[in-house]
Scaffold this motif. Structure first.
Motif, mmCIF file in Angstrom:
data_model
loop_
_atom_site.group_PDB
_atom_site.id
_atom_site.type_symbol
_atom_site.label_atom_id
_atom_site.label_comp_id
_atom_site.label_asym_id
_atom_site.label_seq_id
_atom_site.Cartn_x
_atom_site.Cartn_y
_atom_site.Cartn_z
ATOM 1 N N LEU A 55 0.835 -1.333 0.105
ATOM 2 C CA LEU A 55 -0.043 -0.171 -0.215
ATOM 3 C C LEU A 55 0.573 0.833 -0.068
ATOM 4 C CD1 LEU A 55 -3.019 0.166 0.198
ATOM 5 C CD2 LEU A 55 -3.040 0.471 2.146
ATOM 6 N N ILE A 57 2.182 4.787 -0.117
ATOM 7 C CA ILE A 57 2.155 5.961 1.364
ATOM 8 C C ILE A 57 0.806 6.868 0.689
ATOM 9 C CG2 ILE A 57 3.811 7.677 1.373
ATOM 10 C CD1 ILE A 57 3.580 7.741 4.447
ATOM 11 N N SER A 60 -2.517 6.079 1.874
ATOM 12 C CA SER A 60 -2.536 5.666 3.471
ATOM 13 C C SER A 60 -4.645 6.005 4.035
ATOM 14 C CB SER A 60 -2.338 6.520 3.633
ATOM 15 O OG SER A 60 -2.463 8.832 3.557
ATOM 16 N N ASN A 61 -5.395 6.427 2.970
ATOM 17 C CA ASN A 61 -6.945 6.014 3.427
ATOM 18 C C ASN A 61 -7.217 4.998 3.573
ATOM 19 O OD1 ASN A 61 -7.152 6.397 0.321
ATOM 20 N ND2 ASN A 61 -8.784 6.769 0.487
ATOM 21 N N VAL A 63 -5.552 2.116 4.576
ATOM 22 C CA VAL A 63 -4.462 1.625 5.744
ATOM 23 C C VAL A 63 -6.176 0.915 7.274
ATOM 24 C CG1 VAL A 63 -3.462 0.982 7.838
ATOM 25 C CG2 VAL A 63 -2.881 2.226 6.025
ATOM 26 N N ASP A 64 -6.953 1.934 7.036
ATOM 27 C CA ASP A 64 -8.144 1.203 8.006
ATOM 28 C C ASP A 64 -8.449 0.041 7.857
ATOM 29 O OD1 ASP A 64 -9.209 1.236 10.961
ATOM 30 O OD2 ASP A 64 -10.727 2.777 10.505
ATOM 31 N N TYR A 73 -0.339 -5.847 10.089
ATOM 32 C CA TYR A 73 1.394 -5.120 9.123
ATOM 33 C C TYR A 73 2.532 -5.664 9.899
ATOM 34 C CZ TYR A 73 -1.098 -0.960 10.753
ATOM 35 O OH TYR A 73 -1.998 0.839 11.487
ATOM 36 N N HIS A 75 5.763 -4.474 7.223
ATOM 37 C CA HIS A 75 7.075 -4.074 7.918
ATOM 38 C C HIS A 75 6.698 -2.434 6.472
ATOM 39 C CE1 HIS A 75 7.870 -6.110 3.905
ATOM 40 N NE2 HIS A 75 8.355 -4.793 2.841
ATOM 41 N N ALA A 76 7.680 -1.689 6.961
ATOM 42 C CA ALA A 76 7.119 -0.293 6.854
ATOM 43 C C ALA A 76 8.251 0.894 5.614
ATOM 44 C CB ALA A 76 6.081 0.527 7.103
ATOM 45 N N GLU A 77 8.497 0.666 5.035
ATOM 46 C CA GLU A 77 9.168 2.282 4.114
ATOM 47 C C GLU A 77 8.810 3.366 4.355
ATOM 48 O OE1 GLU A 77 12.991 0.846 4.346
ATOM 49 O OE2 GLU A 77 12.362 -0.909 4.821
ATOM 50 N N PRO A 78 9.481 4.122 4.085
ATOM 51 C CA PRO A 78 9.229 5.662 3.622
ATOM 52 C C PRO A 78 7.809 5.918 2.803
ATOM 53 C CG PRO A 78 11.666 5.346 3.631
ATOM 54 C CD PRO A 78 10.875 4.078 3.356
ATOM 55 N N LEU A 81 3.474 0.931 3.064
ATOM 56 C CA LEU A 81 3.155 -0.035 4.107
ATOM 57 C C LEU A 81 3.400 -0.978 3.399
ATOM 58 C CD1 LEU A 81 2.273 -0.568 7.114
ATOM 59 C CD2 LEU A 81 0.181 0.316 6.204
ATOM 60 N N MET A 82 3.629 -2.728 3.946
ATOM 61 C CA MET A 82 3.218 -3.758 3.850
ATOM 62 C C MET A 82 2.787 -4.074 4.524
ATOM 63 S SD MET A 82 3.581 -6.111 0.793
ATOM 64 C CE MET A 82 4.755 -5.332 0.201
#
Lengths: 274, 274
Positions: A55, A57, A60-61, A63-64, A73, A75-78, A81-82
């Motif tokens: 997903l 960034i 980000s809407n 994620v929920d 979750y 992992h995440a990078e800048p 989000l995985m």
């Protein structure tokens, strides 16, 4: 059923019986939730095990909605989000997230038994007057033997060649819950004029190695003192660390193996076809 | 101003001029957005640099508000997402995320020159008939020298003692963009009756080391072949890897240093006060 009319999210199957969904356009979170529901039902029917969502960034809407659908979750990078969801009723065999950061430190010594040292302007040693070896973090995808050459060049302007890993240490909770591996590398200098341009470096110089080892911050720290002794032993010709050799794997990737080539180099190199 | 009346989010200052906000109760995303705005303004006035938000997964409804406020992802674990915002106009000096996973492989050899090997039921070697050394992943916070003893015990029931790291290899893009460090460790067996209980292990046995090294999957892979040759050289007494020593740092943490103690052990140990 409602969900059957909704198109599933575009996905790619992985080699471990899983599937990776990638969201590459903006959408309303309710619309995403119904697409996700349809996708989960589809991949469950296909007998898939792990379902991943990559997903970016900017979405980000969404994620929920993924979390509400049962994803967690991974992992995440800048920039992304995985998230992951394990379909079977059995315990998951999903791979763990990266657990370690990797750092390098350089023992660069010239023919006058002078070691290359720096004063840092920031961090733990900022403003302490301590002369330390150049250190830095290994970038993602970077080899240890290249990372240390880059760091020395950035911090001091000195060109070097990697010789060997003299020692390494592992420590924990170095940054939130993550662990840390730090490799002390010996390098051969190929240039001698210092030109420091890195903003975090206050000064750099060549320093007699015995003066380096006599500094209180070295002597009073068991670990630093050990490392200094290893460097001195190496300098006197009585130590062998791990040198590197580049090998290719069956998948064609090239990877570095680090080992003590003191006794078996000729044996191994003879059988190596480059 | 509206934001001045709103309470800031509870936060803790870190050692690097930053501040970590922790969200520990459910709230509406609009309410969170205004609290966050007030917090950002407050910490900016305080001259803070990095602002972190530790957002537990049960508050995933707030991720979007944080991103809209300018935060980016830093890292994530199954149960939380860490976001970060760099306040100053200068380039950020935020620490990088963990970049490497760490694996271990065991060379366990008995007095009959037999090596401990397993057949895996899953993964790359599942169903191939290949007899390989026990391998596994190092858990977060776990020492390499302990992780390998645990893995061997889980996969074969054999009790062992760590001797040394014979070699290590670094590879890239092993899992998404993450890199991988793999340590080949020699272990001394302390028990000999095999009892495999791990679900991923099909079978385990003691195998003549020459038979192990003669398997096509070893011989046809440059890296595996190197490693087998290193193990054989070690077995014949002509190789020294890195053994471990536990040192304590100034902050009281205990960390393992791995180095070649062939020539300097007596020197170093003499000066070590335990």
């Amino acid at each position: 059923m409602e969900s059957e009319k909704i198109e599933v999210i575009s996905a790619e199957e992985d080699k471990h019986g899983g599937v990776i969904l990638t969201v590459n356009k903006s959408m309303d979170s309710l619309f995403f939730a119904s697409k996700l529901k349809a996708s989960m039902s589809h991949w469950k029917q296909q007998g898939k095990k792990g379902m991943w969502i990559n997903l970016p960034i900017q979405h980000s809407n969404l994620v929920d909605s993924a979390v509400k659908a049962g994803f967690r979750y991974h992992h995440a990078e800048p920039d992304y989000l995985m998230l992951v969801y394990w379909i079977p009723d059995t315990p998951d065999t999903l791979p763990a997230n990266a657990s370690h950061r990797v750092g390098v430190g350089a023992f660069v010594i010239n023919s006058k038994r002078e070691v290359l040292v720096v004063q840092e302007s920031d961090g733990r040693f900022g403003g302490t007057g301590v002369w330390k070896m150049p250190t830095g973090a290994v970038d993602e995808g970077e080899d240890i033997c290249n990372a240390i050459v880059r760091e020395v060049k950035e911090e001091t302007g000195i060109e070097t060649e990697f010789v060997e890993v003299l020692a390494f240490r592992q420590s924990h909770e170095s940054f939130f819950q993550k662990s840390d591996l730090f490799f002390v590398c010996m390098l051969q200098p190929r240039s001698f004029d210092i030109q420091s341009q890195a903003s975090e470096i206050e000064a750099a110089k060549w320093m007699p190695v015995e003066d380096y080892a006599a500094q209180p911050f070295v002597q009073e720290n068991e670990l630093f003192d050990f490392i200094a002794k290893i460097c001195l032993t190496k300098l006197d010709g009585n130590y062998t660390g791990f040198s590197s050799i580049c090998t290719s794997t069956s998948s064609g990737k090239r990877t570095y193996l680090y080992f003590n080539n003191d006794t078996i180099a000729s044996h191994l190199l003879a059988s190596k076809h480059e």
